[in-house]
Design an enzyme around this catalytic site. Structure first.
Site, PDB file in Angstrom:
ATOM      1  N   ARG A  81       3.432  -3.695   0.333  1.00 49.41           N
ATOM      2  CA  ARG A  81       3.747  -1.702   0.212  1.00 49.41           C
ATOM      3  C   ARG A  81       3.397  -0.732  -0.101  1.00 49.41           C
ATOM      4  O   ARG A  81       3.430   0.262  -0.003  1.00 49.41           O
ATOM      5  CB  ARG A  81       5.460  -1.859  -0.510  1.00 49.41           C
ATOM      6  N   ASN A  82       2.360  -1.307  -0.669  1.00 47.36           N
ATOM      7  CA  ASN A  82       1.355  -0.609  -1.558  1.00 47.36           C
ATOM      8  C   ASN A  82       0.483   0.531  -0.099  1.00 47.36           C
ATOM      9  O   ASN A  82       0.167  -0.047   0.676  1.00 47.36           O
ATOM     10  CB  ASN A  82      -0.178  -1.283  -2.196  1.00 47.36           C
ATOM     11  N   GLN A  83       0.210   1.694  -0.093  1.00 49.26           N
ATOM     12  CA  GLN A  83       0.151   2.316   0.805  1.00 49.26           C
ATOM     13  C   GLN A  83      -1.678   2.295   0.605  1.00 49.26           C
ATOM     14  O   GLN A  83      -2.582   3.479   1.715  1.00 49.26           O
ATOM     15  CB  GLN A  83       0.612   3.803   0.932  1.00 49.26           C
TER      16      GLN A  83
END
Length: 167
Positions: A41-43
């Site tokens: 989920r890290n962008q």
């Protein structure tokens, strides 16, 4: 019982690196995978991919790093080691900074240093004093979702805008 002493990842840099993005310290998922920004989920990879016009997120990790370097962008963290339970910057204890004195020698073309989040951004003044342009960026971490992707992207674009002004 104290938190375990953790060691960060090696820098991803080249002599022609012009932009360096510094995080604070790898999260648990990144340390386990030995990959920068490994949490799904890290962008980070989507943000940088949008900056360079490539789908870096869609590539296997081993292919992302050479593509990043091809765009003259490097990665590292402000901390070399620390004690921490979990992944939150607020849980960091006994931090040890990386040795940035060698950057001028390792990356003589480095112009701009971006800080991925407020924790790493605390080092911006040190880099400004060393003659680098700095940009403190909204964190790409899944723990920091107050801003939309588009809002984050508006600030992340300053990395390449500052670079374009320097050329």
């Amino acid at each position: 019982m104290s938190a375990p002493l953790l060691t960060g990842l090696a820098p991803v840099i080249a002599p022609d690196t012009r932009i360096l993005i510094l995080g604070s310290f790898p999260g648990a998922a990144s340390l386990a995978a030995q990959q920068y920004y490994a949490h799904p989920r890290n962008q980070f990879w989507k943000l940088v991919g949008a900056l360079v016009g490539e789908d870096l997120y869609g590539l296997p990790y081993a292919a992302r790093l050479p593509r990043l370097l091809a765009h003259r962008i490097g990665l590292w963290d402000v901390l070399a080691a620390c004690e921490r339970e979990g992944s939150l910057d607020a849980a960091i204890r006994n931090p040890a900074a990386n040795d940035f004195e060698r950057l001028h020698r390792l990356c003589p073309e480095l112009q701009t240093v971006g800080f991925n989040g407020q924790a790493s951004g605390k080092f911006a003044g040190q880099f400004e004093e060393a003659g680098y342009r700095t940009v403190v960026l909204p964190s790409s971490s899944p723990a920091h979702m107050a801003l939309s992707f588009e809002q984050k992207m508006a600030v992340w674009r300053r990395l390449v805008e500052a670079e374009a002004d320097a050329v």
